[in-house]
Design an enzyme around this catalytic site. Sequence first.
Site, short mmCIF file in Angstrom:
data_model
loop_
_atom_site.label_atom_id
_atom_site.label_comp_id
_atom_site.label_asym_id
_atom_site.label_seq_id
_atom_site.Cartn_x
_atom_site.Cartn_y
_atom_site.Cartn_z
N CYS A 274 0.80 -1.22 0.00
CA CYS A 274 0.00 0.00 0.00
C CYS A 274 0.83 1.27 0.00
O CYS A 274 0.52 2.23 -0.72
CB CYS A 274 -0.99 -0.01 1.16
SG CYS A 274 -0.25 0.03 2.81
N HIS A 332 -2.96 1.52 6.77
CA HIS A 332 -3.17 1.49 5.32
C HIS A 332 -2.85 2.89 4.80
O HIS A 332 -3.13 3.89 5.47
CB HIS A 332 -4.60 1.10 4.97
CG HIS A 332 -4.84 1.03 3.49
ND1 HIS A 332 -3.99 0.38 2.63
CD2 HIS A 332 -5.84 1.56 2.72
CE1 HIS A 332 -4.46 0.49 1.39
NE2 HIS A 332 -5.56 1.20 1.43
N ASP A 355 -7.11 5.95 -3.71
CA ASP A 355 -6.38 4.79 -3.20
C ASP A 355 -6.05 3.85 -4.36
O ASP A 355 -6.91 3.17 -4.89
CB ASP A 355 -7.23 4.05 -2.17
CG ASP A 355 -6.44 2.97 -1.45
OD1 ASP A 355 -5.31 2.67 -1.88
OD2 ASP A 355 -6.95 2.43 -0.46
N ASN A 395 -14.31 4.08 10.04
CA ASN A 395 -15.40 4.14 11.01
C ASN A 395 -15.99 2.80 11.44
O ASN A 395 -16.86 2.78 12.31
CB ASN A 395 -16.55 4.99 10.46
CG ASN A 395 -16.26 6.48 10.51
OD1 ASN A 395 -16.18 7.06 11.58
ND2 ASN A 395 -16.08 7.09 9.35
N ASP A 397 -17.07 -0.67 13.18
CA ASP A 397 -16.97 -1.21 14.54
C ASP A 397 -16.27 -2.56 14.48
O ASP A 397 -16.34 -3.28 13.48
CB ASP A 397 -18.36 -1.40 15.15
CG ASP A 397 -19.04 -0.07 15.45
OD1 ASP A 397 -18.33 0.95 15.54
OD2 ASP A 397 -20.28 -0.06 15.59
#
Length: 679
Positions: A274, A332, A355, A395, A397
Amino acid sequence: MEDFTIQNVNLEKSENLKRHRTEGFSSSKALVVRRGAPFKFSLKMKGRPFNPKTESLRIKVMIGRLYVIMPVTFSTKVSPSRWKAFMDPEELNLQRLTIFISSPASASVGCYSFQLYLVSKSSKKCFALGRFILLCNPWCQDDSVYIAFEDQREEYIQNDSGLLFMGTPMNLVTRPWSFDQFEPGVLERCLNLLQVSPQHQKNIRRDYLNRKNPAYISRVVSAMINCEDDQGVLKGNWSGNFKDGVNPSMWTGSGDILRQWAKSGFRPVKYGQCWVFAAVMCTVMRVLGIPCRVVTNFNSAHDTNGNLVIEEFYSETGQKLKCTKDSIWNFHVWVECWMTRRDLGTDMDGWQVLDPTPQERSGGVFCCGPAPVKAIMDRRVDLFYDIPFVYAEVNADVHIVIVSQGRVVSHNKDTKKVGSLICTKAVGFPSLQNITRDYKYVKSPTSTLSSRSSSPSEDSTLRRRRGVEVFLILDKAPVAREPICFTLKIVNRQSIAKMMKVHLNAQAKQYNSSPSDTFWEEHGIAKLAPMEVKILNQQILPAQYEDVVGDNLINLAVVLEDMTSHERVLASEEFNITSPQLLIEITDEVVLNEEQTARIVFTNPFSHPVKGILSVAGAGLTHGKIYFKLLPLRPGERLEKTVNFIPSMVGTKMLQASLALEKINSTIRGYKMVSVCSS
């Protein structure tokens, strides 16, 4: 009447490059200028002079088969929306003409040719003038990549070196990178990338027309950095086997990669991960004139099913398991580009996430973005491009599940782990800038960096609200050749005594994958009195981790099991080991075009002899890489290597060194910022 003939065409390269802030591209055969600003050229006549009373001049500018023809006027007023050619009537010399060409602030990026037509009543003559490369212009207020502050333009366009942030939030690894945008041939390779893209091959005319839009350009580049759908630059490899290519950790700059790609006939370079994909894309965007910076997202979620939940599974003894396609990368790396988004509205202008690492398809192609950072903050998943995917990356969980004999025996939720720190290099300084608040709402100033302190947070260290709670706390950031010291804090919340089984487990892992087999474990029994808080100090010795971990990370977990109720509670921490650094010393003032000397110093911190290859490089400082073979160095022994170099560019440059150690999965690095002054 004597013929009108051009004896010489002078593209006034020195003056134009300075005016357009493209001096770094002086090695290019073509003139390099920026759109939205005039450049000039001079014509020396052979024979008779130009007669403006009976003759007129026209300029034809071409990119591919698209062209515009414009009269050469005596009006110096230019428009940001159309092409204009003019001569200054106050400085008119009919034997030596000076002509200015001004391009629109929205002109297409690429390589142009241009011609001069001399038109009279009886004839029309054509003269070839040469080529120029047109780039975006962040100094022009009418350009959609305009950025208002000079220090930001210097950082995000002109800076040819930078820092990439890796590791973990509590133990950051700063990796130097040479963007190399002004190195010979890099500009041409970046233009090659646009030419070999599927969009250009499929419809040349449409591609040239669309190249006025930085959102279009950035999306093309995002796809072309990886090779999954096209003749892209890099092949990704996360297997750990790099025998037929280069270990991604060994790359130190973009220039070698882009040159190798072009030299091979546009075959993908092996291999990238990456940070390599992102750093090469940053080079391409800065070359094309689009402000760009490299961004690291720590604890980055890869949510394959779009439910904003990542599940992590542990055994009853604390071993992390591979049970799901979803994953959390310890870090990342992507890029942000600065532009207006006229397709979305002015409230979405500014930084856009792109990306190039091939993770998921977007519009059928492995690319991602441009996704406005403001849209990610506001969860505007209805807008283009790829906002739901990036939103989940920062974001999602985390659900932590303990399983025993195929059955779930404990389940907890962590809402703070993902996207715990998002950062980039600070403007003008070799340090970190925290940009987490640009992406997500953060409750307190310290919450995004809670794992960097020794105090646990309610969500990041998992606990049970009833019964027993456990905290796993690293005493300090782990350093190579020192014990990994950590503390277990066990809290009995009940007024009855407890007998607890204690399982400790450590596994090595790569930043993007589940851990490998356990390399260290301990098991025992803890007796807890009613309402007791028990502190247990633990350590993992260097001999137990040194040959296993290398440049990888460690997943450390503790599982407590109530021997009466069989309830279980888990706490975990993932961290990296701080490696030793190479020291670079330069004592004299560094002057342009004068030989300088640097000294590279390394002391072996390991408990065994080491050997390997030392490489030294610096854009604008060295011509390519300089290699040394390091003979076996005993524990504690000091190495000094002298490197001579001749700076070729003025300004702040980065000299970097890398020592790849044999038989150890570890690379030792160092860098020094060098201020080169003119002689």
